[in-house]
Design an enzyme around this catalytic site. Structure first.
Site: not given
Length: 303
Positions: A103, A182, A250
């Site tokens: 990520n 993102k 998350s």
């Protein structure tokens, strides 16, 4: 050629199971002998799809295994990536390829700098999976994975193996732009869900805060040369909030469960990049300071 997979979390296990059942050679790399023994006792990886569990007896080893590594999928958390890659550096072949499934941003560049002889491909995935126990993963949502190499736009021939394994994917000539987009979506949503202690849909009550963050994130993207990533950012953030309204982010889940977040590779990275560019980002900086204070209050790392 064997796929070595380092990181038996949700996405790493998902990839290992699908590659293995497609008949491709796969080996899991587990961090130590104790973890390897537990895996062997489990009999392999369990993948749950549509409520049905299947067991895949993928071969496994520790980082000090003897076989040279030609292709490595690194699927650990961003804050573990550089150390994890270093643990198998002595086994990497001279022309090894690494697929980095982390990520945010920052960890990929750190791994590439640590392993200059290897080709490092960056990946951005929207697939959903979560662990339901040790070496057991639930496939929660079909998505897509984009792969790319910021230094070489030529796609590797082994992408056909991903198709063989049923892994939806595309080669991207602008992978950094995708990762930045993102990251921006994450920065506009996840930290606020932690600070307001709400599901994603709860952010509908804070439209001014969302708009102000998207304005600064757009400035950062433009200043970084990623104009396409900045386009319609606020509208897309609102769309994500609506589409995932019932979900906890998350980051919220990590904080609730007392786990370290990846803040340093998301909001922290954005603020550091703004500083490097000499771009003032007061709202993002304030958000980072608030989030770090909140994490320290809960006894969690703040970077």
């Amino acid at each position: 050629m064997t796929w070595h997979i380092l990181g038996a979390g949700s996405l790493g296990s998902l990839w290992a199971a699908r590659l293995g059942r497609a008949g491709l050679p796969v080996r899991l790399i587990l961090r130590d002998r104790q973890r390897l023994r537990r895996y062997q006792q489990a009999g392999g990886l369990s993948l749950v799809e549509d409520g049905q569990a299947s067991l895949y007896p993928i071969a496994a080893e520790t980082p000090d295994g003897g076989q040279p590594i030609q292709r490595l999928l690194l699927a650990c958390k961003a804050y573990d990536a550089e150390e994890a890659a270093s643990s198998v550096a002595h086994r990497l072949a001279g022309n090894a390829e690494l697929l980095l499934l982390q990520n945010g941003l920052g960890s990929q560049q750190a791994v590439a700098a640590r392993l200059p002889r290897s080709r490092c491909l960056f990946a951005s995935s929207t697939e959903g999976a979560f662990r339901d126990g040790d070496f057991r993963v639930v496939f929660a949502g079909r998505g897509h994975t984009w792969l790319g190499d910021p230094r070489d736009t030529n796609a590797p021939a082994w992408l056909t193996q991903l198709s063989q394994a049923g892994i939806p994917h595309s080669w991207s000539d602008d992978i950094l732009e995708r990762l930045w987009r993102k990251l921006a979506l994450n920065c506009a949503i996840n930290p606020l869900t932690v600070l307001h202690d709400c599901r994603n849909g709860g952010l509908r009550q804070h439209p001014e805060e969302i708009a102000a963050l998207c304005d600064e994130l757009g400035q950062l993207l433009h200043a970084s040369g990623y104009d396409a990533a900045a386009r319609s950012l606020l509208e897309d953030v609102r769309a994500v909030i609506d589409a995932t309204a019932a979900n906890y982010s998350s980051m919220h889940q990590d904080v609730t469960r007392g786990r370290r977040t990846e803040i340093g590779y998301l909001l922290g990275y954005a603020c550091q990049h703004g500083q490097r560019l000499g771009l003032p980002l007061p709202r993002l900086g304030t958000l980072l300071a608030r989030l770090q204070a909140h994490l320290r209050q809960r006894g969690l790392p703040d970077r």
